[in-house]
Design an enzyme around this catalytic site. Structure first.
Site, PDB file in Angstrom:
ATOM      1  N   GLU A 196      51.652 -48.753   8.456  1.00  7.48           N
ATOM      2  CA  GLU A 196      51.340 -48.230   7.133  1.00  7.48           C
ATOM      3  C   GLU A 196      52.360 -48.770   6.156  1.00  7.48           C
ATOM      4  O   GLU A 196      53.504 -49.044   6.527  1.00  7.48           O
ATOM      5  CB  GLU A 196      51.420 -46.696   7.134  1.00  7.48           C
ATOM      6  N   TYR A 237      50.417 -58.504  10.297  1.00 10.62           N
ATOM      7  CA  TYR A 237      48.991 -58.337  10.576  1.00 10.62           C
ATOM      8  C   TYR A 237      48.352 -59.632  11.059  1.00 10.62           C
ATOM      9  O   TYR A 237      47.368 -59.609  11.773  1.00 10.62           O
ATOM     10  CB  TYR A 237      48.269 -57.872   9.318  1.00 10.62           C
ATOM     11  N   SER A 291      36.729 -49.766   0.353  1.00 17.18           N
ATOM     12  CA  SER A 291      36.179 -48.428   0.562  1.00 17.18           C
ATOM     13  C   SER A 291      37.184 -47.330   0.231  1.00 17.18           C
ATOM     14  O   SER A 291      36.846 -46.168   0.198  1.00 17.18           O
ATOM     15  CB  SER A 291      35.738 -48.268   2.012  1.00 17.18           C
ATOM     16  N   ASN A 292      38.422 -47.723  -0.006  1.00 14.13           N
ATOM     17  CA  ASN A 292      39.440 -46.755  -0.391  1.00 14.13           C
ATOM     18  C   ASN A 292      39.603 -46.871  -1.902  1.00 14.13           C
ATOM     19  O   ASN A 292      40.214 -47.823  -2.389  1.00 14.13           O
ATOM     20  CB  ASN A 292      40.729 -47.090   0.364  1.00 14.13           C
ATOM     21  N   ARG A 294      44.905 -50.576  -7.665  1.00 11.90           N
ATOM     22  CA  ARG A 294      44.154 -51.827  -7.768  1.00 11.90           C
ATOM     23  C   ARG A 294      42.830 -51.609  -8.476  1.00 11.90           C
ATOM     24  O   ARG A 294      42.303 -52.501  -9.128  1.00 11.90           O
ATOM     25  CB  ARG A 294      43.928 -52.409  -6.368  1.00 11.90           C
ATOM     26  N   TYR A 324      37.594 -64.240  -3.647  1.00 13.82           N
ATOM     27  CA  TYR A 324      37.589 -62.961  -2.941  1.00 13.82           C
ATOM     28  C   TYR A 324      38.887 -62.227  -3.265  1.00 13.82           C
ATOM     29  O   TYR A 324      39.979 -62.812  -3.184  1.00 13.82           O
ATOM     30  CB  TYR A 324      37.483 -63.189  -1.428  1.00 13.82           C
ATOM     31  N   ASN A 352      46.348 -51.833  -0.802  1.00 13.90           N
ATOM     32  CA  ASN A 352      46.292 -50.457  -1.317  1.00 13.90           C
ATOM     33  C   ASN A 352      47.653 -49.972  -1.800  1.00 13.90           C
ATOM     34  O   ASN A 352      47.764 -48.949  -2.445  1.00 13.90           O
ATOM     35  CB  ASN A 352      45.705 -49.497  -0.266  1.00 13.90           C
ATOM     36  N   LYS A 360      43.299 -57.884   5.040  1.00 12.81           N
ATOM     37  CA  LYS A 360      42.544 -58.266   3.833  1.00 12.81           C
ATOM     38  C   LYS A 360      42.830 -59.707   3.452  1.00 12.81           C
ATOM     39  O   LYS A 360      41.983 -60.395   2.907  1.00 12.81           O
ATOM     40  CB  LYS A 360      42.954 -57.388   2.652  1.00 12.81           C
TER      41      LYS A 360
END
Ligand code: NAG
Ligand code: NAG
Ligand code: NAG
Ligand code: NAG
Ligand code: NAG
Ligand code: NAG
Ligand code: NAG
Length: 408
Positions: free
Chosen positions: A164, A196, A226-227, A234, A277, A282, A292
């Protein structure tokens, strides 16, 4: 992480932790393979054919570990008759808070994928069997779900693993204060760095006609998300951007839907139709660059990033992305994207580097590093005293956005 269901490479629904109802070992193993492979498999399929290997049956990790532990103890203890033979395998416990959990490839240790890594030093036994806690040399705890605390013995390394951002993390206090010796996170100077993803140079550059690819694209900017309300805000940046350039929003926060169960198909379509893209994190947090970004590396689309100040720290070269940081305002960014839309030559320059690299999600290789460190007698005795994890990982590392003042 995992803002878009099905797009996180290790989770089904809620970020990085997934549960399966069944706890039968083989069933769980299969579930894990499917879940943790959603994103990495199509790469493996293409590159290495791991998928075929993954389908062969896998022994129950817990029983296997116990057996291997007993076996090795029988051998080392009985043949040498000493308490701690130098090459007794290090026992590592993955301390899942409950059955059916998986986290950031931890369970890969039980898969052919892990064995095929061929760790240089593999004198380690990995298990999830909590009853072996007293015998463990290391215990790996998931920061946001520590579970119940076992007894800690002085020779043990307790490891805090976290993916996180600093904005969504906290050091556990109480009985956990001062308990962690090592860290495994996406932060560059963790004890063991576990980003990641990473880029690997291709043996030979691809020979693709990127002009052709570019001319085939009919749309401008896509964002899959979706968040909807985030620490990085953002969503505010994107609404401002939308005043100047069309941004098609897919997922829970926008009008456009893509099949959640068929994320690859969805990305394929976006990849074919769109020029840009948005890989917006987040949180703006040191070294926090998630899937991402990495999932688009292999695709013929130009990535626009908004995240930590310095992407180079995690191995991402400036020419690999267009960074919002380099623009005074969303309007300036929109102007540049529109310019690239008009100038195919300039746009293609942004795409062309993609023939050099392949993007890979991080692999269970970190558990090779862990094993090597555990077997290295020169590793110092060290730990994070109470409060130090916060000081290192959190304080000053959740950066408030500074690009949302649109009037100047
Ligand atoms: C090791 O010893 C244990 C108990 O002494 C025994 O149950 C087990 O079968 C032995 N394993 C092997 C491989 O000999
Ligand atoms: C990480 O780096 C920072 C400076 O960038 C330094 O202050 C800190 O001590 C380092 N932490 C570790 C665990 O190496
Ligand atoms: C690449 O495709 C474009 C557009 O179809 C074409 O004009 C160009 O000749 C092609 N270049 C090469 C090297 O094939
Ligand atoms: C161009 O797009 C069409 C569909 O719109 C697709 O079938 C075709 O494969 C694409 N060609 C290239 C070179 O991407
Ligand atoms: C960004 O990180 C790279 C690699 O660690 C470093 O060389 C560079 O100086 C950093 N840039 C800035 C602006 O801090
Ligand atoms: C288009 O981009 C190319 C490459 O960056 C540049 O040399 C050229 O001057 C640009 N053309 C226009 C009309 O801006
Ligand atoms: C691990 O941390 C504890 C404090 O929680 C410390 O007492 C112990 O010496 C450390 N062990 C090693 C091997 O670093």
């Amino acid at each position: 992480m995992g803002d878009v269901p099905g797009t996180s490479f290790h989770s089904k629904t809620t970020g990085h932790v997934s549960r399966s109802v069944k706890s039968l070992c083989t069933v769980a193993t299969n579930v894990i393979i499917i879940v943790s492979s959603i994103f990495s498999l199509f790469i493996f399929v293409k590159l290495t054919g791991f998928y075929e290997q993954n389908r062969i049956s896998i022994p129950c990790p817990k029983a296997a570990a116990k057996h291997r532990l007993q076996e090795s103890q029988n051998i080392t203890y009985s043949s040498k008759g000493v308490d701690k033979p130098p090459n007794k395998p290090k026992l590592v416990i993955f301390w899942y808070p409950g059955p059916g959990w998986d986290y950031m490839l931890l369970r890969d240790y039980a898969k052919p994928v892990f064995k095929s890594l061929g760790c240089k030093i593999d004198n380690c036994i990995y298990t999830e069997d909590k009853s072996l806690a007293d015998e463990a040399d290391a215990i790996v705890f998931i920061a946001r779900s520590l579970g119940s605390k076992p007894r800690k013995l002085p020779h043990q390394r307790w490891i805090w693993v976290n993916h996180e951002s600093s904005c969504y993390s906290e050091e556990a206090g109480g009985v956990w204060a001062g308990m962690f010796n090592w860290t495994i996170t996406f932060r560059r100077n963790s004890t063991i760095f576990f980003p990641y993803g990473y880029a690997q140079k291709r043996p030979r550059p691809l020979t693709k006609n990127y002009t052709k690819t570019a001319l085939n694209k009919t749309k401008l900017v896509a964002w899959m998300v979706s968040n909807c309300v985030t620490r990085s805000q953002r969503e505010r940046y994107v609404s401002e951007l939308q005043k100047y350039i069309p941004v098609d929003v897919y997922g829970a926060c926008g009008p456009l839907k893509c099949s959640k169960r068929d994320d690859k198909n969805c990305l394929d379509k976006i990849n074919r139709d769109y020029k840009f893209y948005l890989s917006f994190e987040n949180s703006i947090s040191t070294d926090y660059v998630t899937e991402k970004f990495w999932k688009m590396l292999d695709r013929d689309i130009v990535t626009v990033t908004r995240g930590p100040a310095n992407y180079s720290r995690v191995g991402i070269k400036p020419e690999w992305h267009i960074n919002t940081n380099d623009f005074k305002s969303p309007k300036d960014l929109a102007d540049y994207l529109k310019y690239l839309d008009m100038n195919v030559t300039a746009y293609v320059k942004h795409l062309e580097w993609k023939n050099q690299y392949v993007g890979l999600y991080s692999k269970a290789e970190v558990y090779c590093d862990l094993c090597a460190k555990l077997n290295d007698p020169s590793e110092p005795v060290t730990w994070y005293p109470p409060g130090e994890l916060n000081k290192w990982f959190i304080d000053g590392h959740c950066i408030p956005p500074n690009d949302l003042d649109f009037n100047t």
